[in-house]
Design a protein around this motif. Structure first.
Motif, mmCIF file in Angstrom:
data_model
loop_
_atom_site.group_PDB
_atom_site.id
_atom_site.type_symbol
_atom_site.label_atom_id
_atom_site.label_comp_id
_atom_site.label_asym_id
_atom_site.label_seq_id
_atom_site.Cartn_x
_atom_site.Cartn_y
_atom_site.Cartn_z
ATOM 1 N N SER A 383 29.027 39.767 37.350
ATOM 2 C CA SER A 383 29.309 38.908 36.198
ATOM 3 C C SER A 383 30.658 39.197 35.537
ATOM 4 C CB SER A 383 28.198 39.061 35.150
ATOM 5 O OG SER A 383 28.317 40.286 34.440
ATOM 6 N N LEU A 384 31.471 40.110 36.097
ATOM 7 C CA LEU A 384 32.745 40.441 35.444
ATOM 8 C C LEU A 384 33.603 39.199 35.204
ATOM 9 C CD1 LEU A 384 33.869 43.778 37.163
ATOM 10 C CD2 LEU A 384 32.848 43.469 34.908
ATOM 11 N N ALA A 385 33.598 38.275 36.158
ATOM 12 C CA ALA A 385 34.349 37.023 35.972
ATOM 13 C C ALA A 385 33.621 36.095 35.020
ATOM 14 C CB ALA A 385 34.564 36.342 37.323
ATOM 15 N N ASP A 386 32.322 36.142 35.022
ATOM 16 C CA ASP A 386 31.520 35.252 34.181
ATOM 17 C C ASP A 386 31.606 35.631 32.703
ATOM 18 O OD1 ASP A 386 29.597 33.006 34.186
ATOM 19 O OD2 ASP A 386 28.179 34.498 33.449
ATOM 20 N N VAL A 387 31.673 36.935 32.409
ATOM 21 C CA VAL A 387 31.767 37.361 31.009
ATOM 22 C C VAL A 387 33.200 37.346 30.501
ATOM 23 C CG1 VAL A 387 29.689 38.792 31.188
ATOM 24 C CG2 VAL A 387 31.940 39.851 31.507
ATOM 25 N N GLY A 388 34.162 37.070 31.389
ATOM 26 C CA GLY A 388 35.537 36.898 30.954
ATOM 27 C C GLY A 388 36.432 38.109 31.074
ATOM 28 N N TYR A 389 35.971 39.162 31.759
ATOM 29 C CA TYR A 389 36.820 40.350 31.886
ATOM 30 C C TYR A 389 38.033 40.077 32.769
ATOM 31 C CZ TYR A 389 38.399 45.060 33.030
ATOM 32 O OH TYR A 389 39.184 46.182 33.211
ATOM 33 N N LEU A 390 37.836 39.281 33.809
ATOM 34 C CA LEU A 390 38.917 38.984 34.743
ATOM 35 C C LEU A 390 38.700 37.602 35.354
ATOM 36 C CD1 LEU A 390 36.976 39.528 37.274
ATOM 37 C CD2 LEU A 390 37.980 41.785 37.354
ATOM 38 N N ASN A 391 39.698 37.136 36.073
ATOM 39 C CA ASN A 391 39.587 35.872 36.791
ATOM 40 C C ASN A 391 38.897 36.106 38.128
ATOM 41 O OD1 ASN A 391 40.646 33.642 38.719
ATOM 42 N ND2 ASN A 391 41.242 32.909 36.688
ATOM 43 N N LYS A 392 38.073 35.162 38.547
ATOM 44 C CA LYS A 392 37.322 35.386 39.781
ATOM 45 C C LYS A 392 38.202 35.464 41.019
ATOM 46 C CE LYS A 392 35.837 30.538 40.370
ATOM 47 N NZ LYS A 392 35.703 29.956 39.026
#
Length: 516
Positions: A383-392
Motif C-alpha cells: 500500500s506504499l503507493a496507495d497511502v501516498g508515500y511514493l509513486n507506483k
C-alpha cells in the motif's frame, strides 16, 4: 396544515438521523444476518444476495450516498459487481455508526462484529465517503464528529489502538483486555492498548482528508484537535529513542505490553519491552496494523504512513493555526520528525534481495536485523503507493511489489480459488481480500485488474460482502473469517470508485462511457 407539517418533520427525523440504541436493539444481530443470504438476488450468474439491513435498522442515512449507489448500479455492466458495490459501499453507515451526537459533534464507529472503535479501522471505514462530504452536511458532521471523538481518545490514551463507546452514548461497554500495560490506560475508555504507530497516523489521515475535501480549516481551532496533535508529537519523539544509551545503560522505555497468552504474536518479549532497537531516525511501533506484535519494532509501512500524513498536515498548520510548544511551533517539530523518518526509511530500510534487487523491508531494528515480508493490513508495503508515500512507478516499490506478490513473501498465500497476501493473524490458509483490493489500486495492468476483480467477486461465500480472510482452497470462498468486517467493505467500494475514475471502461457500460 401545521399538524401535517409537524407529522412530516417527525417522519423525516426518524428516517434520516442515526437510530437510538433502543431502536437498533430491536433489529436482528447483523453478524448473524450477514451470515445468511437474503433476497432479492442479483441478475448475474452468481445470484448475489441483497445484504443491507432494513431501512429502520440502518445506523445512518445519507441521501448523497444513496444517490451514488443508484448511479453506480446503473453504470456497472456486471450485475454481480453492482450488487457487491450496493452491499459494500454503505456498509459502514448501515451497520457501524453506533452513536452520533450532531450537536457536539461526536461519532462512535464500531469495527463491525466487535463493539469497539479502532482508530485505524474507523478512519479507513469513513475514508470512502470523504470526497462526498461537501454534498451532504450530515455526512460532513458525521466525519467531523469522528475526528473529535478520536482526538478525545488520543489525548487520554495515545498508546492505545481500540476504544470503548463514550459514556455519553449510554452504550454498554464490552469487557476490555486488561493487559499489563504501561502507561496504564483508563480501561473504562479503552478496549485494547496495543501501541500501533499507524493508529495515530490514521487520525491524521482522517483529519487531513476531511480538511482537503471540506476546506474547513476551522477544525484546527478546536482545542481537542490541537491537544491531540501536540500529544502525537510528544509520543513520536519519545518513540524514536534507542533501547541503549551510548554507555550501554538502558534508556527508559515509555511503553510496555504483556498479555497472558500462548500465542506469541499477542504479546511482547523481554518483559513487554519488545526486541531492542538502535535509533536510525525511525519511530518504534510495538504492533502491526493487524494487531500482531512486531518482530523488529521499526515497522516500515507505518513509518511511511506517518511520514506521508505529517507532510500533509504541516503546510496546513503553517498556513492556518500553528500552536507553539515551549516557544517552538508545532509544524517545526513535526517537520523535524518527518525529515528524520524519511531519511531513516530511505537509508536503512532499502535492502538488496537476491532475486528482486533493491526492495523495502517490512521491519528493521537498526542493528542490521531485517524482516522481508508483507502483511495484508493497511498500511503495508503493497500500500506504499496507495497511502501516498511514493509513486507506483518507483523502481524500488516495483521491485518490492513483485517480491511480496510471490513465494518470496512467506505470507503470500496461494490456493486453487484465491491467492493474496495474508498474515499471521488468521493463519496460513487464508488470503485477505483487502490485499487484493490494494493490489488492484496499485496496478495499471488491465488484465491483472480484471483477473483480481473476478477473484474478489467469486469468493464472497455467496454472501455478497467482503470478508476479513478467505480460505484459499475453499470453493467460492465458503470458508472465511468474519462475515461482517466493515473496513474491508469500504476498501472494496473505494476500489470500484477508483476504477470508475481511472479505468471506467473496465467496469462501466459502453453507453455510459459514450455519455461521459
Amino acid at each position: 396544515m401545521t399538524k401535517l407539517l409537524i407529522a412530516v418533520a417527525v417522519v423525516l427525523i426518524y428516517l434520516f438521523l442515526p437510530k437510538s440504541p433502543s431502536v437498533i436493539s430491536k433489529c436482528p444481530d447483523y453478524t448473524s444476518y450477514a451470515s445468511t443470504p437474503h433476497p432479492p438476488y442479483s441478475n448475474g450468474p452468481l445470484k448475489l444476495p441483497f445484504m443491507r439491513p432494513s431501512e429502520d435498522c440502518r445506523t445512518f442515512h445519507s441521501d448523497t450516498i444513496e444517490s451514488i449507489i443508484e448511479e453506480y448500479k446503473s453504470k456497472l455492466k456486471d450485475p454481480d459487481l453492482a450488487r457487491l458495490f450496493e452491499n459494500a459501499f454503505p456498509n459502514t453507515l448501515d451497520t457501524t455508526i453506533q452513536w452520533h451526537d450532531t450537536n457536539m459533534p461526536r461519532t462512535f464507529i464500531s469495527t463491525g462484529d466487535i463493539q469497539a472503535e479502532w482508530l485505524r479501522d474507523s478512519a479507513r471505514q469513513l475514508s470512502v465517503y470523504q470526497k462526498f462530504i461537501t454534498m451532504d452536511e450530515s455526512l460532513l458532521t458525521l466525519i467531523k464528529g469522528a475526528i473529535l471523538q478520536q482526538a478525545e481518545y488520543i489525548i487520554d490514551d495515545p498508546y492505545c489502538n481500540a476504544f470503548q463507546p463514550p459514556k455519553k452514548s449510554k452504550i454498554e461497554p464490552r469487557i476490555p483486555s486488561f493487559d499489563d500495560v504501561t502507561p496504564r490506560p483508563d480501561w473504562s475508555k479503552v478496549f485494547e492498548c496495543k501501541w500501533e504507530l499507524d493508529s495515530l497516523a490514521s487520525f491524521l489521515t482522517l483529519t487531513n482528508d476531511y480538511i482537503d475535501n471540506s476546506r474547513d480549516f476551522s477544525i484546527l481551532d478546536n482545542e481537542l484537535v490541537t491537544q491531540a496533535l501536540i500529544k502525537i508529537a510528544s509520543v513520536l519523539k519519545q518513540e524514536m529513542i534507542s533501547t541503549f544509551q551510548p554507555n550501554g545503560e538502558l534508556n527508559r522505555v515509555r511503553y510496555t505490553f504483556k498479555r497472558t497468552t500462548n500465542i506469541g504474536s499477542e504479546t511482547l518479549p523481554l518483559s513487554g519491552y519488545g526486541n531492542p532497537l538502535n535509533a536510525v531516525g525511525l519511530i518504534r511501533s510495538s504492533f502491526r496494523p493487524s494487531d500482531d506484535a512486531c518482530i523488529f519494532q521499526y515497522l516500515i509501512p507505518s513509518n511511511a504512513h506517518m511520514y506521508t500524513e505529517l507532510t500533509r498536515v504541516i503546510p496546513t498548520l503553517k498556513s492556518y493555526n500553528d500552536p507553539k510548544i515551549m516557544s517552538v511551533s508545532l509544524s517545526t517539530i513535526l517537520q523535524s520528525i518527518a525529515d528524520s523518518v524519511y531519511e531513516g526509511i530511505e537509508k536503512h530500510a532499502i535492502v538488496n534481495h537476491p532475486i528482486y534487487g533493491d526492495v523495502y523491508a517490512y521491519e528493521i531494528d537498526g542493528f542490521g536485523g531485517v524482516n522481508l515480508m508483507d502483511d495484508a493490513n493497511i498500511p503495508s508495503l503493497l500500500s506504499l503507493a496507495d497511502v501516498g508515500y511514493l509513486n507506483k512507478s518507483n523502481k524500488v516499490y516495483q521491485n518490492t511489489r513483485k517480491m511480496i506478490l510471490s513465494s518470496s513473501n512467506p505470507y503470500y498465500i496461494r490456493g486453487k480459488f484465491i491467492s493474496g497476501i495474508g498474515g499471521p493473524h488468521v493463519g496460513l490458509k487464508y488470503a485477505w481480500p483487502m490485499s487484493i483490493l490494494v493490489q488492484i489500486r496499485t496496478s495499471d495492468d488491465e488484465e491483472e485488474i480484471k483477473k483480481l476483480l473476478e477473484i474478489i467477486k467469486t469468493t464472497t461465500g455467496g454472501l455478497g460482502l467482503i470478508h476479513e480472510g478467505v480460505k484459499v482452497n475453499s470453493p467460492m470462498g465458503q470458508s472465511y473469517t468474519r462475515p461482517w468486517f466493515s473496513w474491508a467493505n469500504s476498501e472494496f467500494a473505494k476500489t470500484i470508485i477508483d476504477l470508475g475514475d481511472r479505468k471506467p471502461w473496465l467496469i462501466f457500460h459502453d453507453k455510459t462511457l459514450d455519455k461521459e
